[in-house]
Design a protein around this motif. Structure first.
Motif, PDB file in Angstrom:
ATOM      1  N   SER A 179      29.816   0.157   4.283  1.00 55.29           N
ATOM      2  CA  SER A 179      30.348  -0.082   5.620  1.00 55.29           C
ATOM      3  C   SER A 179      30.490  -1.577   5.868  1.00 55.29           C
ATOM      4  O   SER A 179      29.695  -2.378   5.376  1.00 55.29           O
ATOM      5  CB  SER A 179      29.400   0.530   6.661  1.00 55.29           C
ATOM      6  OG  SER A 179      29.697   0.045   7.951  1.00 55.29           O
ATOM      7  N   HIS A 234      37.257  11.099  -0.056  1.00 53.82           N
ATOM      8  CA  HIS A 234      37.588  10.846   1.343  1.00 53.82           C
ATOM      9  C   HIS A 234      36.393  11.127   2.246  1.00 53.82           C
ATOM     10  O   HIS A 234      36.135  10.378   3.196  1.00 53.82           O
ATOM     11  CB  HIS A 234      38.798  11.675   1.765  1.00 53.82           C
ATOM     12  CG  HIS A 234      40.093  11.146   1.223  1.00 53.82           C
ATOM     13  ND1 HIS A 234      40.674   9.988   1.697  1.00 53.82           N
ATOM     14  CD2 HIS A 234      40.894  11.592   0.214  1.00 53.82           C
ATOM     15  CE1 HIS A 234      41.785   9.752   1.018  1.00 53.82           C
ATOM     16  NE2 HIS A 234      41.932  10.705   0.117  1.00 53.82           N
ATOM     17  N   LEU A 235      35.661  12.168   1.962  1.00 53.14           N
ATOM     18  CA  LEU A 235      34.444  12.444   2.724  1.00 53.14           C
ATOM     19  C   LEU A 235      33.421  11.343   2.487  1.00 53.14           C
ATOM     20  O   LEU A 235      32.737  10.893   3.421  1.00 53.14           O
ATOM     21  CB  LEU A 235      33.870  13.806   2.315  1.00 53.14           C
ATOM     22  CG  LEU A 235      32.585  14.250   3.022  1.00 53.14           C
ATOM     23  CD1 LEU A 235      32.767  14.261   4.544  1.00 53.14           C
ATOM     24  CD2 LEU A 235      32.156  15.628   2.520  1.00 53.14           C
ATOM     25  N   ASP A 238      34.384   8.296   4.579  1.00 53.28           N
ATOM     26  CA  ASP A 238      34.129   8.528   5.999  1.00 53.28           C
ATOM     27  C   ASP A 238      32.642   8.360   6.313  1.00 53.28           C
ATOM     28  O   ASP A 238      32.259   7.679   7.275  1.00 53.28           O
ATOM     29  CB  ASP A 238      34.597   9.933   6.374  1.00 53.28           C
ATOM     30  CG  ASP A 238      34.652  10.159   7.882  1.00 53.28           C
ATOM     31  OD1 ASP A 238      34.459   9.184   8.636  1.00 53.28           O
ATOM     32  OD2 ASP A 238      34.886  11.290   8.305  1.00 53.28           O
ATOM     33  N   SER A 241      31.425   4.712   5.965  1.00 54.19           N
ATOM     34  CA  SER A 241      31.815   3.828   7.070  1.00 54.19           C
ATOM     35  C   SER A 241      30.872   3.919   8.260  1.00 54.19           C
ATOM     36  O   SER A 241      30.837   3.015   9.098  1.00 54.19           O
ATOM     37  CB  SER A 241      33.240   4.153   7.520  1.00 54.19           C
ATOM     38  OG  SER A 241      33.292   5.423   8.160  1.00 54.19           O
ATOM     39  N   ARG A 242      30.088   5.012   8.335  1.00 53.42           N
ATOM     40  CA  ARG A 242      29.230   5.239   9.508  1.00 53.42           C
ATOM     41  C   ARG A 242      27.741   5.080   9.220  1.00 53.42           C
ATOM     42  O   ARG A 242      26.920   5.191  10.131  1.00 53.42           O
ATOM     43  CB  ARG A 242      29.442   6.661  10.035  1.00 53.42           C
ATOM     44  CG  ARG A 242      30.876   7.049  10.259  1.00 53.42           C
ATOM     45  CD  ARG A 242      30.942   8.470  10.750  1.00 53.42           C
ATOM     46  NE  ARG A 242      32.294   8.998  10.701  1.00 53.42           N
ATOM     47  CZ  ARG A 242      32.718  10.020  11.408  1.00 53.42           C
ATOM     48  NH1 ARG A 242      31.881  10.630  12.221  1.00 53.42           N
ATOM     49  NH2 ARG A 242      33.943  10.459  11.312  1.00 53.42           N
ATOM     50  N   GLU A 257      42.031   2.720   0.184  1.00 51.51           N
ATOM     51  CA  GLU A 257      41.476   3.287   1.420  1.00 51.51           C
ATOM     52  C   GLU A 257      40.504   2.396   2.187  1.00 51.51           C
ATOM     53  O   GLU A 257      40.053   2.786   3.265  1.00 51.51           O
ATOM     54  CB  GLU A 257      40.767   4.606   1.075  1.00 51.51           C
ATOM     55  CG  GLU A 257      41.631   5.635   0.363  1.00 51.51           C
ATOM     56  CD  GLU A 257      42.717   6.212   1.262  1.00 51.51           C
ATOM     57  OE1 GLU A 257      42.755   5.871   2.472  1.00 51.51           O
ATOM     58  OE2 GLU A 257      43.539   7.009   0.777  1.00 51.51           O
ATOM     59  N   TYR A 261      39.254   3.108   6.278  1.00 57.87           N
ATOM     60  CA  TYR A 261      37.944   3.632   6.630  1.00 57.87           C
ATOM     61  C   TYR A 261      36.968   2.561   7.137  1.00 57.87           C
ATOM     62  O   TYR A 261      35.842   2.891   7.513  1.00 57.87           O
ATOM     63  CB  TYR A 261      37.326   4.360   5.434  1.00 57.87           C
ATOM     64  CG  TYR A 261      37.922   5.737   5.215  1.00 57.87           C
ATOM     65  CD1 TYR A 261      37.485   6.836   5.946  1.00 57.87           C
ATOM     66  CD2 TYR A 261      38.929   5.932   4.278  1.00 57.87           C
ATOM     67  CE1 TYR A 261      38.025   8.096   5.749  1.00 57.87           C
ATOM     68  CE2 TYR A 261      39.480   7.196   4.074  1.00 57.87           C
ATOM     69  CZ  TYR A 261      39.026   8.267   4.815  1.00 57.87           C
ATOM     70  OH  TYR A 261      39.559   9.518   4.624  1.00 57.87           O
TER      71      TYR A 261
END
Length: 317
Positions: A179, A234-235, A238, A241-242, A257, A261
């Motif tokens: 992240s 992709h998961l 995601d 990033s959090r 990507e 993201y």
């Protein structure tokens, strides 16, 4: 089968039988063949009489193949493919081609290359349908049986035989992503010691077996903590990033990507082997005109996509 039955055999019956054995369902086969259900049922009855076998046996709401049908299926697919090779016109025109191509691939290659491949296919051969499937442990068996046309996979020694052909599609090297809020995000580089202290996520299709990164670390007497296993990149991006999880992934994915993201890319703090990806296909389709053309299209599409991603890539933070 008696000689008189062979003489009276309609070639369309073999095509119908191939679809029936694949779908294992009369209504679904009728839809694919653009026929009525009664017409397919009548044809199935003719085939049962000719082959002296029920072929499909009702079980609950569906059907199962008999032993004879299971044995016949791969041989039938091979025979039909050989027959198509014999009658295929010498000059292949993709704009007039009709048919369907099926590819089994890892999520990574699917997400990176399928959009451009589909665009290229539709622009040049609009009447050719494309089916894509996520990689499965029985992918080689499906390729052998003719249930899929192509398999996109890592190098597989079991496919090194005269029955299979392949060419190299892409070579992946790996980077580290985190992240942009991670406490290490602003560092120019990450040391191996810092890397090992972090919590990691891992992208894995099966969730089994030791990842090659961990095998590499193990050879050095080292290990890392994997806190989360996910099935797709992709998961992973995601979640990355959090949270404070780090993921290691192919550079092409990160380059494509990262901005989307909100993650940053760093070079790996250890040397990893490169990952080679190949396209595999069976000998039965090696000379089929549509498949020969599609293999060239796929190679060109992969190369074009790889170049576009690399040209637009971001530099490691």
């Amino acid at each position: 089968m008696q000689t008189e039955n062979i003489r009276s055999l309609d070639m369309n019956l073999l095509v119908l039988l191939d679809v029936l054995l694949e779908e294992k369902h009369i209504s679904n086969a009728a839809d694919r063949l653009h026929m009525s259900q009664p017409a397919v049922s009548r044809s199935l009855q003719r085939l049962r009489e000719m082959l002296d076998d029920p072929l499909l046996v009702r079980v609950g709401n569906g059907y199962q193949l008999t032993d004879k049908a299971t044995e016949l299926q791969p041989r039938l697919k091979g025979w039909l493919a050989d027959f198509m090779c014999m009658i295929q016109p010498e000059k292949f025109d993709p704009a007039k081609a009709k048919g369907e191509i099926s590819i089994m691939s890892m999520d990574l290659e699917m997400s990176l290359f399928m959009p451009n491949l589909w665009q290229d296919l539709q622009a040049q051969a609009p009447n050719v349908a494309l089916r894509s499937f996520n990689i499965r442990p029985d992918g080689i068996s499906l390729l052998e049986q003719g249930d899929i046309d192509f398999l996109v996979s890592e190098e597989d020694k079991s496919l090194e035989s005269t029955k299979y052909h392949n060419f190299h599609l892409i070579q992946h090297d790996f980077v580290l992503v985190m992240s942009n809020q991670h406490r290490l995000a602003k560092q120019k580089s990450i040391s191996l010691d810092e890397y090992l202290k972090q919590r990691h996520g891992l992208v894995t299709v099966t969730g089994k077996g030791k990842p090659f990164i961990d095998r590499t670390l193990e050879k050095q007497g080292l290990s890392r903590k994997i806190a989360l296993y996910v099935p797709t990149f992709h998961l992973a991006l995601d979640i990355c990033s959090r949270t404070d999880l780090m993921f290691s992934m192919p550079r092409l994915v990160a380059e494509k990507e990262c901005d989307r993201y909100g993650v940053v890319m760093k070079e790996m703090p250890l040397k990893l082997p490169l990952l080679d990806i190949y396209l595999y296909w069976h000998e039965r389709q090696h000379q089929t005109a549509l498949h020969k053309w599609f293999r060239v299209l796929m190679r060109e599409s992969f190369e074009q996509t790889r170049k576009v991603i690399s040209d637009c890539s971001i530099k490691p933070s």
